[in-house]
Motif scaffolding. Structure first.
Motif, PDB file in Angstrom:
ATOM      1  N   ILE A   1       2.187  13.050  -8.279  1.00 45.57           N
ATOM      2  CA  ILE A   1       1.439  14.311  -8.309  1.00 45.57           C
ATOM      3  C   ILE A   1       0.048  14.067  -8.896  1.00 45.57           C
ATOM      4  O   ILE A   1      -0.957  14.573  -8.378  1.00 45.57           O
ATOM      5  N   ASP A   2      -0.025  13.269  -9.975  1.00 44.33           N
ATOM      6  CA  ASP A   2      -1.325  12.976 -10.587  1.00 44.33           C
ATOM      7  C   ASP A   2      -2.236  12.217  -9.621  1.00 44.33           C
ATOM      8  O   ASP A   2      -3.445  12.478  -9.555  1.00 44.33           O
ATOM      9  N   ALA A   3      -1.670  11.290  -8.859  1.00 44.11           N
ATOM     10  CA  ALA A   3      -2.464  10.547  -7.879  1.00 44.11           C
ATOM     11  C   ALA A   3      -2.962  11.480  -6.772  1.00 44.11           C
ATOM     12  O   ALA A   3      -4.117  11.375  -6.330  1.00 44.11           O
ATOM     13  N   LEU A   4      -2.102  12.381  -6.314  1.00 47.11           N
ATOM     14  CA  LEU A   4      -2.520  13.359  -5.308  1.00 47.11           C
ATOM     15  C   LEU A   4      -3.640  14.253  -5.846  1.00 47.11           C
ATOM     16  O   LEU A   4      -4.596  14.580  -5.143  1.00 47.11           O
ATOM     17  N   ARG A   5      -3.525  14.658  -7.112  1.00 53.14           N
ATOM     18  CA  ARG A   5      -4.543  15.513  -7.729  1.00 53.14           C
ATOM     19  C   ARG A   5      -5.893  14.782  -7.782  1.00 53.14           C
ATOM     20  O   ARG A   5      -6.932  15.358  -7.482  1.00 53.14           O
ATOM     21  N   ARG A   6      -5.881  13.513  -8.160  1.00 53.94           N
ATOM     22  CA  ARG A   6      -7.126  12.735  -8.192  1.00 53.94           C
ATOM     23  C   ARG A   6      -7.736  12.625  -6.793  1.00 53.94           C
ATOM     24  O   ARG A   6      -8.943  12.741  -6.613  1.00 53.94           O
ATOM     25  N   GLY A   7      -6.896  12.405  -5.797  1.00 57.95           N
ATOM     26  CA  GLY A   7      -7.384  12.335  -4.419  1.00 57.95           C
ATOM     27  C   GLY A   7      -7.964  13.653  -3.951  1.00 57.95           C
ATOM     28  O   GLY A   7      -9.013  13.701  -3.296  1.00 57.95           O
ATOM     29  N   ARG A   8      -7.299  14.755  -4.290  1.00 51.22           N
ATOM     30  CA  ARG A   8      -7.791  16.088  -3.924  1.00 51.22           C
ATOM     31  C   ARG A   8      -9.142  16.358  -4.584  1.00 51.22           C
ATOM     32  O   ARG A   8     -10.084  16.811  -3.940  1.00 51.22           O
TER      33      ARG A   8
END
Length: 110
Positions: A37-44
């Motif tokens: 989830i944290d990686a997705l948030r950084r990508g977003r």
């Protein structure tokens, strides 16, 4: 591999859950982990930042287009009457216009 909008929706759903134990249940239900989830948030966030930094493709990066003149300063509004005039001095040479005299009775027109 760029993430899809659906992956970013998962981040928004995860962020909307306030209770920690419900967040854990949410992660278990969708089969992912908090680091994912944290990686997705950084990508977003990186994608949103890149979108904001890029000017629209149909507009040039400069404000003036070819052949258009750009004013050097904004136009001024016309002055309002009396807005900048100093108050009239009541001195020896000043004249005052008397108010019209009223008869005290009002007339009604038929």
């Amino acid at each position: 591999m760029p993430e899809s909008g659906e992956d970013f929706d998962i981040v928004d759903q995860y962020d909307s859950v306030e209770a920690p134990w419900l967040r854990s249940e949410f992660l278990d239900a969708i089969g992912t982990t908090r680091p994912h989830i944290d990686a997705l948030r950084r990508g977003r966030d990186a994608e949103r930042k890149a979108t904001k930094a890029t000017p629209p493709q149909d507009e040039p990066a400069t404000p003036a287009r070819a052949g258009e003149a750009r004013p050097s300063h904004p136009p001024h509004a016309p002055p309002h009457p009396g807005s900048r005039d100093p108050p009239a001095e009541q001195g020896a040479g000043a004249t005052q216009v008397p108010a019209p005299a009223s008869s005290g009775t009002s007339r009604r027109h038929p």
